[in-house]
Design a protein around this motif. Structure first.
Motif, PDB file in Angstrom:
ATOM      1  N   UNK A  54      -1.077   1.320   6.111  1.00  0.00           N
ATOM      2  CA  UNK A  54      -0.171   2.450   5.874  1.00  0.00           C
ATOM      3  C   UNK A  54      -0.061   2.771   4.386  1.00  0.00           C
ATOM      4  N   UNK A  55      -0.002   1.754   3.545  1.00  0.00           N
ATOM      5  CA  UNK A  55       0.078   2.001   2.100  1.00  0.00           C
ATOM      6  C   UNK A  55      -1.172   2.700   1.596  1.00  0.00           C
ATOM      7  N   UNK A  56      -2.328   2.237   2.034  1.00  0.00           N
ATOM      8  CA  UNK A  56      -3.570   2.886   1.606  1.00  0.00           C
ATOM      9  C   UNK A  56      -3.635   4.322   2.122  1.00  0.00           C
ATOM     10  N   UNK A  57      -3.251   4.533   3.371  1.00  0.00           N
ATOM     11  CA  UNK A  57      -3.256   5.890   3.929  1.00  0.00           C
ATOM     12  C   UNK A  57      -2.299   6.800   3.169  1.00  0.00           C
ATOM     13  N   UNK A  58      -1.126   6.281   2.810  1.00  0.00           N
ATOM     14  CA  UNK A  58      -0.164   7.068   2.040  1.00  0.00           C
ATOM     15  C   UNK A  58      -0.710   7.428   0.668  1.00  0.00           C
ATOM     16  N   UNK A 115      -2.885 -10.072   5.387  1.00  0.00           N
ATOM     17  CA  UNK A 115      -3.597 -10.370   6.634  1.00  0.00           C
ATOM     18  C   UNK A 115      -2.740 -10.047   7.850  1.00  0.00           C
ATOM     19  N   UNK A 116      -1.502 -10.505   7.815  1.00  0.00           N
ATOM     20  CA  UNK A 116      -0.610 -10.290   8.953  1.00  0.00           C
ATOM     21  C   UNK A 116      -0.308  -8.812   9.173  1.00  0.00           C
ATOM     22  N   UNK A 117      -0.294  -8.045   8.093  1.00  0.00           N
ATOM     23  CA  UNK A 117       0.028  -6.620   8.175  1.00  0.00           C
ATOM     24  C   UNK A 117      -1.217  -5.732   8.024  1.00  0.00           C
ATOM     25  N   UNK A 118      -2.391  -6.305   8.290  1.00  0.00           N
ATOM     26  CA  UNK A 118      -3.650  -5.577   8.108  1.00  0.00           C
ATOM     27  C   UNK A 118      -3.588  -4.203   8.760  1.00  0.00           C
ATOM     28  N   UNK A 119      -3.183  -4.147  10.026  1.00  0.00           N
ATOM     29  CA  UNK A 119      -3.113  -2.880  10.754  1.00  0.00           C
ATOM     30  C   UNK A 119      -1.730  -2.229  10.653  1.00  0.00           C
ATOM     31  N   UNK A 120      -0.864  -2.779   9.834  1.00  0.00           N
ATOM     32  CA  UNK A 120       0.483  -2.232   9.672  1.00  0.00           C
ATOM     33  C   UNK A 120       0.686  -1.704   8.270  1.00  0.00           C
ATOM     34  N   UNK A 121       1.500  -2.426   7.512  1.00  0.00           N
ATOM     35  CA  UNK A 121       1.892  -1.994   6.170  1.00  0.00           C
ATOM     36  C   UNK A 121       0.702  -1.846   5.220  1.00  0.00           C
ATOM     37  N   UNK A 122      -0.259  -2.761   5.282  1.00  0.00           N
ATOM     38  CA  UNK A 122      -1.416  -2.691   4.373  1.00  0.00           C
ATOM     39  C   UNK A 122      -2.171  -1.389   4.555  1.00  0.00           C
ATOM     40  N   UNK A 163     -13.220   1.869   4.368  1.00  0.00           N
ATOM     41  CA  UNK A 163     -12.768   1.628   2.989  1.00  0.00           C
ATOM     42  C   UNK A 163     -11.460   0.845   3.007  1.00  0.00           C
ATOM     43  N   UNK A 164     -10.557   1.183   3.920  1.00  0.00           N
ATOM     44  CA  UNK A 164      -9.304   0.425   4.046  1.00  0.00           C
ATOM     45  C   UNK A 164      -9.600  -1.046   4.327  1.00  0.00           C
ATOM     46  N   UNK A 165     -10.483  -1.312   5.278  1.00  0.00           N
ATOM     47  CA  UNK A 165     -10.811  -2.697   5.631  1.00  0.00           C
ATOM     48  C   UNK A 165     -11.421  -3.427   4.444  1.00  0.00           C
ATOM     49  N   UNK A 166     -12.312  -2.763   3.719  1.00  0.00           N
ATOM     50  CA  UNK A 166     -12.946  -3.397   2.562  1.00  0.00           C
ATOM     51  C   UNK A 166     -11.907  -3.710   1.484  1.00  0.00           C
TER      52      UNK A 166
END
Length: 133
Positions: free
Chosen positions: A40-44, A31-38, A52-55
């Protein structure tokens, strides 16, 4: 005479509580890293659609929270089996998206090996009648 199952011994209770902490911490960190690490990992891993990332992040947070609370409030064989299945599914998904995580020096995927062993131990140590510890 009704025999009640023995609760888990203190070391196993501590092991269970450490897994509760892992699930709840993971939910909070996601939750805290929703727009950060979370994200970024999916994009990578090739998942670049914001919807889809949000879901995926939201579903992961919900699952982590559910499993952490289940292990905390109603521990037992079903909770351990569900936690194992979720951990295995997430490990396989992460491996498919970013196999390089297995070589990461902080071991985000290799840490799932002792988690699997802990869940196996707790599952085998818990009563078979469905009662919580």
């Amino acid at each position: 005479m009704n025999a009640r199952p023995m609760p888990l011994c203190p070391p196993l209770q501590l092991l269970r509580l450490s897994l509760v902490a892992v699930w709840l911490w993971t939910a909070a960190a996601s939750l805290l890293q929703w727009q950060g690490e979370s994200t970024a990992l999916l994009a990578a891993g090739g998942i670049t659609s914001p919807d889809i990332q949000a879901w995926l992040i939201g579903a992961g947070v919900a699952l982590d929270l559910l499993l952490g609370l289940w292990l905390l409030c109603r521990p037992g064989r079903a909770a351990y089996a569900a936690s194992f299945a979720a951990m295995l599914a997430m490990t396989l998904a992460a491996t498919a998206l970013l196999p390089s995580l297995w070589l990461h020096p902080l071991g985000p995927l290799s840490k799932n090996l002792p988690i699997a062993a802990a869940l196996w131990l707790l599952w085998h140590s818990s009563p078979r009648d469905g009662r919580s510890e």
